[in-house]
Write an enzyme that holds these catalytic residues in place. Structure first.
Site, mmCIF file in Angstrom:
data_model
loop_
_atom_site.group_PDB
_atom_site.id
_atom_site.type_symbol
_atom_site.label_atom_id
_atom_site.label_comp_id
_atom_site.label_asym_id
_atom_site.label_seq_id
_atom_site.Cartn_x
_atom_site.Cartn_y
_atom_site.Cartn_z
ATOM 1 N N ARG A 1 4.537 24.701 -19.034
ATOM 2 C CA ARG A 1 5.449 23.883 -18.217
ATOM 3 C C ARG A 1 6.045 24.743 -17.114
ATOM 4 O O ARG A 1 6.208 24.322 -15.981
ATOM 5 C CB ARG A 1 6.561 23.266 -19.093
ATOM 6 C CG ARG A 1 7.663 22.622 -18.261
ATOM 7 C CD ARG A 1 8.576 21.676 -19.040
ATOM 8 N NE ARG A 1 8.917 22.122 -20.365
ATOM 9 C CZ ARG A 1 9.778 23.114 -20.646
ATOM 10 N NH1 ARG A 1 10.389 23.764 -19.684
ATOM 11 N NH2 ARG A 1 10.016 23.446 -21.900
ATOM 12 N N TYR B 1 7.621 4.157 1.844
ATOM 13 C CA TYR B 1 6.922 3.721 0.636
ATOM 14 C C TYR B 1 7.884 2.992 -0.304
ATOM 15 O O TYR B 1 8.990 3.475 -0.563
ATOM 16 C CB TYR B 1 6.285 4.945 -0.047
ATOM 17 C CG TYR B 1 5.704 4.620 -1.398
ATOM 18 C CD1 TYR B 1 4.781 3.590 -1.555
ATOM 19 C CD2 TYR B 1 6.097 5.315 -2.536
ATOM 20 C CE1 TYR B 1 4.264 3.263 -2.788
ATOM 21 C CE2 TYR B 1 5.574 5.006 -3.786
ATOM 22 C CZ TYR B 1 4.668 3.971 -3.904
ATOM 23 O OH TYR B 1 4.159 3.650 -5.136
ATOM 24 N N ASP C 1 7.792 13.178 4.233
ATOM 25 C CA ASP C 1 6.679 12.756 3.385
ATOM 26 C C ASP C 1 5.434 12.790 4.272
ATOM 27 O O ASP C 1 5.254 11.944 5.148
ATOM 28 C CB ASP C 1 6.962 11.346 2.846
ATOM 29 C CG ASP C 1 5.907 10.898 1.835
ATOM 30 O OD1 ASP C 1 4.773 11.389 1.919
ATOM 31 O OD2 ASP C 1 6.224 10.051 0.977
ATOM 32 N N LYS D 1 -3.389 11.037 -2.974
ATOM 33 C CA LYS D 1 -3.992 10.381 -1.823
ATOM 34 C C LYS D 1 -5.026 11.295 -1.141
ATOM 35 O O LYS D 1 -5.951 11.749 -1.781
ATOM 36 C CB LYS D 1 -2.882 9.916 -0.874
ATOM 37 C CG LYS D 1 -1.750 9.172 -1.593
ATOM 38 C CD LYS D 1 -2.217 7.873 -2.188
ATOM 39 C CE LYS D 1 -1.235 7.079 -3.022
ATOM 40 N NZ LYS D 1 0.053 7.541 -3.387
HETATM 41 C C1 PLP Z 1 3.833 7.720 1.319
HETATM 42 C C2 PLP Z 1 3.892 7.816 -0.184
HETATM 43 N N1 PLP Z 1 4.773 8.644 -0.744
HETATM 44 C C3 PLP Z 1 4.869 8.770 -2.096
HETATM 45 C C4 PLP Z 1 4.070 8.031 -2.940
HETATM 46 C C5 PLP Z 1 4.220 8.173 -4.430
HETATM 47 O O1 PLP Z 1 3.172 8.952 -4.954
HETATM 48 P P1 PLP Z 1 2.560 8.781 -6.423
HETATM 49 O O2 PLP Z 1 1.965 7.403 -6.489
HETATM 50 O O3 PLP Z 1 1.554 9.886 -6.500
HETATM 51 O O4 PLP Z 1 3.669 8.945 -7.396
HETATM 52 C C6 PLP Z 1 3.144 7.156 -2.392
HETATM 53 C C7 PLP Z 1 2.280 6.338 -3.276
HETATM 54 O O5 PLP Z 1 1.624 5.425 -2.838
HETATM 55 C C8 PLP Z 1 3.053 7.038 -0.977
HETATM 56 O O6 PLP Z 1 2.188 6.188 -0.395
#
Ligand code: PLP
Length: 381
Positions: free
Chosen positions: A47, A99, A173, A198
């Site tokens: 961890r 998001y 992000d 992604k």
């Molecule tokens: C722009 C963005 N940030 C964060 C996330 C969250 O990521 P995760 O689904 O890997 O937890 C997503 C998920 O679709 C996203 O599109």
């Protein structure tokens, strides 16, 4: 400093010193034998640290030009770690198109813990930053935004924020852009977030997240949080993300060129009312796209003239574009954000037009993708 295409293949991933293995081994172990109490080779418990994770974290730090990378079990776990830097009474200023899961985490978890959030359009950086308050500790940007694909001027927002609110953290992000297209830390941001689920992994076979830091102090605080909360990725997941990253540049080139053609085609389609794509943006967003991003990315959103019911019929009619949440993978995906990824914003000021469709343009032959969209429009209208 080697160039990006070299870093994706080598950064943090030297051949294994014990065997010469070219690929980073999957250290599928929870713990490590110690030579004596407190005498070990840098790893005590997985961890806290694992060599496969270390390779991924070093690679991510190099790609984003940061001091440290930290890998998490999901993108949301990575955002959660950043939010744990805050205290009750603190305020977060975020972009007003983001998001849905991030919005849900902010509003349904952290707002209950005494942290307040406000959302503003980043179109005018000075107006956006003027929404910051004395208690603002974090500015949360997504660029391109999800799902409207608007761009925030990272350099200008970071510059203005640091001038008026010294000590505020600017986090970006960078999931949609990836470090191949955009490097927020070089533009003045303090933290970069990724859903590695992604483009970084790129093959729809793993869920993961990451934070990359500009300074050692914030990285140290996040390292304590990462170990204390324990939302870490397993070694196999780290290996998958590392393997995906090796082809990031070539994949992104193709995602971008195909997305541009798809966006231009949609723009010509009579049944389409609006297309959102940084590669079709008008000034000043067009100028910002060319200044801030190497290319406009692989995501395209559009609105059908025939409305929400037609949008549902459209996404159910495509054959190559799979109806699915997520993005950034080799295969093309399609979704209706209002009902799917952004359902958590329903009924709020951040609600999404139910007629909006979001595409993640994959690596299939672009002619086949365009034919699939033509067919879906015919069958949905
Ligand atoms: C722009 C963005 N940030 C964060 C996330 C969250 O990521 P995760 O689904 O890997 O937890 C997503 C998920 O679709 C996203 O599109």
């Amino acid at each position: 400093m080697p160039e990006f295409e070299t870093l994706v293949i080598h950064a943090g991933q030297p051949p294994d010193p014990t065997t010469g293995a070219i690929m980073t081994p999957i250290y599928q172990t929870s713990t490590y034998r110690q030579e004596g109490v407190g005498r070990h080779r840098g790893y005590e418990y997985s961890r806290t640290g694992n060599p496969t994770r270390t390779a991924l974290e070093r690679c991510l730090a190099a790609l984003e030009d940061g001091t440290n990378g930290l890998a998490f079990a999901s993108g949301m776990a990575a955002i959660d770690a950043i939010a744990h830097l805050l205290q009750p009474g603190d305020h977060v200023l975020a972009v007003d198109d983001l998001y849905g899961g991030t919005y849900r985490l902010f509003e349904s978890v952290y707002a209950k813990l005494g942290i307040s959030f406000s959302y503003a359009s980043p179109a005018n950086p000075a107006e956006f930053v003027s929404q910051a308050r004395a208690e603002t500790r974090l500015i949360w940007l997504e660029t391109p935004t999800n799902p409207l694909l608007r761009l925030c001027d990272i350099a200008e927002i970071a510059r203005l924020a640091k001038r008026s609110r010294p000590g505020v953290l600017v986090a970006v992000d960078n999931t949609f852009a990836t470090p191949y297209l955009q490097r927020p830390l070089q533009l003045g941001a303090d933290l970069v977030h990724h859903s590695t689920t992604k483009y970084l992994s790129g093959h729809s076979d793993v869920v993961g997240g990451a934070v990359i830091c500009r300074d050692e102090q914030t990285a140290g605080r996040l390292r304590v949080l990462q170990n204390s909360i324990g939302a870490v990725p397993g070694p196999f997941d780290c290996f998958l993300v590392l393997r995906g990253i090796k082809t990031l540049g070539v994949r992104m080139d193709r995602h971008c060129s195909s997305a541009q053609l798809v966006a231009e085609h949609l723009k010509r389609m009579k049944g389409v009312a609006a297309v959102y794509y940084p590669g079709l943006a008008e000034p000043p967003q067009a100028e910002l796209a060319s200044r801030q991003m190497r290319k406009p990315g692989g995501m395209v959103s559009f609105v059908l003239r025939a409305g929400a019911a037609a949008a549902v019929r459209f996404v159910e009619a495509t054959q190559l574009f799979s109806l699915a949440e997520s993005l950034g993978s080799v295969e093309s995906l399609i979704e209706v954000p209002a009902a799917m990824t952004h359902a958590s914003t329903a009924g709020t000021p951040l609600a999404i037009d139910p007629a909006l469709i979001r595409l993640s343009v994959g690596l299939e032959a672009v002619g086949d993708l365009i034919a699939d969209l033509d067919h879906a429009l015919d069958s949905s209208s």
